[in-house]
Scaffold this motif. Structure first.
Motif, mmCIF file in Angstrom:
data_model
loop_
_atom_site.group_PDB
_atom_site.id
_atom_site.type_symbol
_atom_site.label_atom_id
_atom_site.label_comp_id
_atom_site.label_asym_id
_atom_site.label_seq_id
_atom_site.Cartn_x
_atom_site.Cartn_y
_atom_site.Cartn_z
ATOM 1 N N THR A 1 0.823 -1.203 0.000
ATOM 2 C CA THR A 1 0.000 0.000 0.000
ATOM 3 C C THR A 1 0.860 1.258 0.000
ATOM 4 O OG1 THR A 1 -1.771 -1.163 1.184
ATOM 5 C CG2 THR A 1 -1.847 1.230 1.206
ATOM 6 N N VAL A 2 1.948 1.238 0.762
ATOM 7 C CA VAL A 2 2.864 2.392 0.761
ATOM 8 C C VAL A 2 3.482 2.575 -0.627
ATOM 9 C CG1 VAL A 2 5.028 3.311 1.674
ATOM 10 C CG2 VAL A 2 3.368 2.285 3.226
ATOM 11 N N LEU A 3 3.903 1.472 -1.249
ATOM 12 C CA LEU A 3 4.464 1.567 -2.599
ATOM 13 C C LEU A 3 3.422 2.099 -3.580
ATOM 14 C CD1 LEU A 3 6.929 1.007 -4.383
ATOM 15 C CD2 LEU A 3 6.057 -1.312 -4.751
ATOM 16 N N THR A 4 2.190 1.666 -3.415
ATOM 17 C CA THR A 4 1.109 2.178 -4.259
ATOM 18 C C THR A 4 0.888 3.662 -4.020
ATOM 19 O OG1 THR A 4 0.043 -0.001 -4.151
ATOM 20 C CG2 THR A 4 -1.283 1.819 -4.985
ATOM 21 N N LEU A 5 0.987 4.089 -2.759
ATOM 22 C CA LEU A 5 0.844 5.511 -2.430
ATOM 23 C C LEU A 5 1.930 6.335 -3.124
ATOM 24 C CD1 LEU A 5 -0.420 7.856 -0.844
ATOM 25 C CD2 LEU A 5 1.011 7.202 1.109
ATOM 26 N N VAL A 6 3.154 5.816 -3.146
ATOM 27 C CA VAL A 6 4.240 6.503 -3.858
ATOM 28 C C VAL A 6 3.855 6.700 -5.322
ATOM 29 C CG1 VAL A 6 6.642 6.334 -4.615
ATOM 30 C CG2 VAL A 6 6.028 5.617 -2.304
ATOM 31 N N ALA A 7 3.326 5.626 -5.936
ATOM 32 C CA ALA A 7 2.927 5.702 -7.350
ATOM 33 C C ALA A 7 1.798 6.702 -7.557
ATOM 34 C CB ALA A 7 2.500 4.319 -7.836
ATOM 35 N N GLU A 8 0.830 6.731 -6.635
ATOM 36 C CA GLU A 8 -0.314 7.637 -6.797
ATOM 37 C C GLU A 8 0.094 9.102 -6.638
ATOM 38 O OE1 GLU A 8 -2.837 6.421 -8.001
ATOM 39 O OE2 GLU A 8 -2.839 4.319 -7.409
ATOM 40 N N ILE A 9 0.956 9.386 -5.665
ATOM 41 C CA ILE A 9 1.446 10.762 -5.506
ATOM 42 C C ILE A 9 2.221 11.176 -6.756
ATOM 43 C CG2 ILE A 9 3.005 12.267 -4.207
ATOM 44 C CD1 ILE A 9 0.470 11.684 -2.694
ATOM 45 N N GLY A 10 3.020 10.252 -7.274
ATOM 46 C CA GLY A 10 3.725 10.534 -8.521
ATOM 47 C C GLY A 10 2.762 10.766 -9.668
ATOM 48 N N GLY A 11 1.662 10.016 -9.691
ATOM 49 C CA GLY A 11 0.653 10.194 -10.739
ATOM 50 C C GLY A 11 -0.018 11.552 -10.671
ATOM 51 N N ALA B 1 -8.210 13.565 -11.037
ATOM 52 C CA ALA B 1 -9.198 13.124 -10.046
ATOM 53 C C ALA B 1 -8.985 11.665 -9.662
ATOM 54 C CB ALA B 1 -10.607 13.324 -10.592
ATOM 55 N N ALA B 2 -8.701 10.805 -10.655
ATOM 56 C CA ALA B 2 -8.521 9.390 -10.381
ATOM 57 C C ALA B 2 -7.277 9.135 -9.539
ATOM 58 C CB ALA B 2 -8.450 8.606 -11.687
ATOM 59 N N THR B 3 -6.163 9.787 -9.903
ATOM 60 C CA THR B 3 -4.936 9.574 -9.140
ATOM 61 C C THR B 3 -5.013 10.227 -7.760
ATOM 62 O OG1 THR B 3 -3.950 11.491 -10.279
ATOM 63 C CG2 THR B 3 -3.461 9.306 -11.166
ATOM 64 N N PHE B 4 -5.624 11.426 -7.686
ATOM 65 C CA PHE B 4 -5.750 12.093 -6.386
ATOM 66 C C PHE B 4 -6.691 11.298 -5.486
ATOM 67 C CE2 PHE B 4 -6.874 15.233 -3.236
ATOM 68 C CZ PHE B 4 -5.708 15.983 -3.084
ATOM 69 N N GLY B 5 -7.806 10.810 -6.052
ATOM 70 C CA GLY B 5 -8.718 9.995 -5.265
ATOM 71 C C GLY B 5 -8.055 8.721 -4.772
ATOM 72 N N ALA B 6 -7.258 8.074 -5.640
ATOM 73 C CA ALA B 6 -6.554 6.866 -5.227
ATOM 74 C C ALA B 6 -5.473 7.176 -4.195
ATOM 75 C CB ALA B 6 -5.937 6.191 -6.447
ATOM 76 N N ALA B 7 -4.841 8.361 -4.301
ATOM 77 C CA ALA B 7 -3.861 8.769 -3.288
ATOM 78 C C ALA B 7 -4.539 8.931 -1.930
ATOM 79 C CB ALA B 7 -3.176 10.070 -3.712
ATOM 80 N N LEU B 8 -5.734 9.504 -1.938
ATOM 81 C CA LEU B 8 -6.499 9.617 -0.688
ATOM 82 C C LEU B 8 -6.811 8.236 -0.122
ATOM 83 C CD1 LEU B 8 -9.070 12.393 -1.728
ATOM 84 C CD2 LEU B 8 -7.134 12.672 -0.170
ATOM 85 N N GLU B 9 -7.244 7.328 -0.980
ATOM 86 C CA GLU B 9 -7.620 5.989 -0.531
ATOM 87 C C GLU B 9 -6.416 5.221 0.012
ATOM 88 O OE1 GLU B 9 -9.778 3.846 -3.477
ATOM 89 O OE2 GLU B 9 -11.343 5.372 -3.684
ATOM 90 N N THR B 10 -5.273 5.289 -0.694
ATOM 91 C CA THR B 10 -4.102 4.552 -0.228
ATOM 92 C C THR B 10 -3.532 5.159 1.052
ATOM 93 O OG1 THR B 10 -2.817 5.828 -1.855
ATOM 94 C CG2 THR B 10 -3.398 3.577 -2.441
ATOM 95 N N ALA B 11 -3.532 6.489 1.143
ATOM 96 C CA ALA B 11 -3.049 7.131 2.368
ATOM 97 C C ALA B 11 -3.930 6.747 3.551
ATOM 98 C CB ALA B 11 -3.014 8.646 2.194
ATOM 99 N N ILE C 1 3.334 10.295 8.056
ATOM 100 C CA ILE C 1 4.638 9.638 7.861
ATOM 101 C C ILE C 1 4.695 8.957 6.495
ATOM 102 C CG2 ILE C 1 6.115 7.743 8.655
ATOM 103 C CD1 ILE C 1 5.208 8.411 11.512
ATOM 104 N N CYS C 2 3.611 8.286 6.106
ATOM 105 C CA CYS C 2 3.583 7.597 4.813
ATOM 106 C C CYS C 2 3.644 8.589 3.652
ATOM 107 C CB CYS C 2 2.331 6.728 4.700
ATOM 108 S SG CYS C 2 2.351 5.291 5.795
ATOM 109 N N LEU C 3 2.968 9.712 3.790
ATOM 110 C CA LEU C 3 3.047 10.748 2.750
ATOM 111 C C LEU C 3 4.454 11.324 2.657
ATOM 112 C CD1 LEU C 3 -0.333 12.630 3.374
ATOM 113 C CD2 LEU C 3 0.294 11.342 1.317
ATOM 114 N N LEU C 4 5.088 11.519 3.793
ATOM 115 C CA LEU C 4 6.454 12.037 3.806
ATOM 116 C C LEU C 4 7.410 11.046 3.153
ATOM 117 C CD1 LEU C 4 8.428 14.245 4.708
ATOM 118 C CD2 LEU C 4 8.607 13.072 6.925
ATOM 119 N N LEU C 5 7.263 9.757 3.465
ATOM 120 C CA LEU C 5 8.102 8.724 2.840
ATOM 121 C C LEU C 5 7.898 8.693 1.326
ATOM 122 C CD1 LEU C 5 7.740 5.758 5.377
ATOM 123 C CD2 LEU C 5 9.792 7.119 4.927
#
Length: 409
Positions: A91-101, A281-291, A324-328
């Motif tokens: 999930t953290v790795l996915t969050l990295v991808a979503e923030i990048g998206g 919207a899709a990437t930001f929404g997924a970033a919210l969900e993964t975070a 912490i996860c967002l910072l990482l």
């Protein structure tokens, strides 16, 4: 009318949330290299996520508790910890991808390098989680994510040979110089993108946020069995656009801009503008969900107060985990690692973690102490065991195929 609106918004939210950065990149990449010869994997993945998301939602509606809260109690702290570690890391790795998206979507719209957008994207995600109510958060970004329907419109506008696309979809084999090993590698990647672990944890925790009870079982099932399949159709439309525009020219997809290009070819600047908003919207929404899912899993395992149904001060440790996860995520992306490559790896590693994620859900859904008469029936268990076998095969094969194919090269 209120009940009908809740069902309708739930369906729309499921559609908008299904297509995240993993689905955008993976489906476009596969469409450009294999045409529609891997379309069957999306269908298999949609059926699987529907099956297990329904179990997770039903557990919440009947017990009033999220799945991960019950996993530790039912399986014990040690087994629960293994599930926690595997799903949390993915999930953290996915969050990295979503923030990048999100940052890449801003770059496409503004021309400003995505590295400058990443800290702002992470801060924006944190502010929305901190200040916006759960219902508004999910509805707003889910509905905006529906703009990705523009891919389906673009595919129709491109005027493809529909018979040829159907022919490809019903012939599951590699094409051209592609090997069976590469074909299998991307099949696992598509499978992982469709059944990303955070989806079920977010779905079950969201049910608690929305205070589901047995009376909401119909809403839960409608969200799952209509929303996720429609999201799967969007994934197929993305692959179809790439198959029509890129495959004949022998062009491989390696950037988010290339994913959006077919809409510009078919619909011009208006289509490009719409797809950029939808991607954001899709990437930001997924970033919210993964975070949120990062906070959900840790807090539920540890027994902390969690969720947006209480004030942040009352769930301080839950929000600290999210920060912490967002910072990482930002620190990882600031190393200039390619967000698209992170996305490709995240969906493959997600496939590796799938058995550890979904087996506990199956166990809890069969426990009469939690579920009573709403526990799984014979048909659900039969299908769930078949999928558990598929998940195990995908998990075992992922790393060898990654090595053999050099990550699909």
């Amino acid at each position: 009318m209120k009940k009908l609106l809740a069902v309708t918004l739930g369906i729309l939210t499921a559609i908008g949330g299904f297509v995240d950065i993993g689905d955008l990149v993976t489906n476009a990449l596969v469409g450009a290299r294999f045409g529609m010869h891997l379309a069957w994997v999306v269908v298999v993945g949609v059926i699987g996520i529907c099956l297990y998301a329904d179990m997770a939602g039903r557990v919440v509606a009947v017990s009033g508790r999220p799945v991960f809260d019950l996993i530790r109690e039912r399986l014990g702290p040690r087994t629960g910890f293994v599930t926690l570690v595997s799903s949390f890391l993915v999930t953290v790795l996915t969050l990295v991808a979503e923030i990048g998206g999100v940052a890449l979507a801003f770059e496409l719209a503004s021309g400003v390098n995505y590295l400058l957008w990443m800290p702002l994207a992470a801060i924006a995600v944190w502010l929305v989680i901190w200040r916006v109510k759960f219902s508004k958060l999910e509805t707003t970004f889910g509905l905006l994510g529906l703009l990705l329907i523009v891919f389906a419109v673009a595919l129709w506008k491109l005027g493809p040979d529909w018979g040829q696309l159907l022919h490809q979809a019903t012939r599951p084999h590699p094409i051209g110089h592609e090997s069976w090993a590469t074909y299998a590698y991307y099949a696992i990647a598509l499978f992982g993108a469709a059944m990303t672990p955070y989806e079920v944890f977010f779905f079950s925790s969201g049910g608690v946020e929305e205070k589901w009870t047995r009376r909401d079982l119909a809403t839960e099932r409608t969200n799952v069995f209509i929303g996720f399949p429609l999201g799967g159709l969007l994934s197929l439309a993305i692959a179809g656009c790439a198959a029509v525009v890129f495959l004949p020219a022998g062009i491989q997809v390696s950037t988010l801009g290339q994913v959006a290009l077919p809409t510009a070819v078919a619909l011009g600047q208006v289509g490009l503008a719409v797809v950029l908003i939808g991607m954001f919207a899709a990437t930001f929404g997924a970033a919210l969900e993964t975070a949120l899912s990062c906070g959900y899993t840790i807090a539920q395992y540890r027994g902390w107060q969690w969720g947006k149904f209480v004030r942040p001060r009352q769930a301080s440790r839950f929000h600290l985990v999210i920060i912490i996860c967002l910072l990482l995520s930002v620190l990882t992306l600031l190393t200039a690692v390619d967000p698209v490559k992170v996305t490709e790896y995240s969906v493959v590693f997600a496939a590796m973690a799938l058995p550890l994620t979904y087996l506990p859900i199956l166990i809890v859904a069969n426990d009469p102490d939690y579920m009573g008469t709403a526990k799984n029936g014979a048909v659900r268990n039969f299908l769930a065991l078949i999928y558990l076998g598929l998940l195990l095969v995908a998990s075992i094969a992922a790393i060898p195929l990654m090595i053999v194919t050099k990550a699909g090269q």
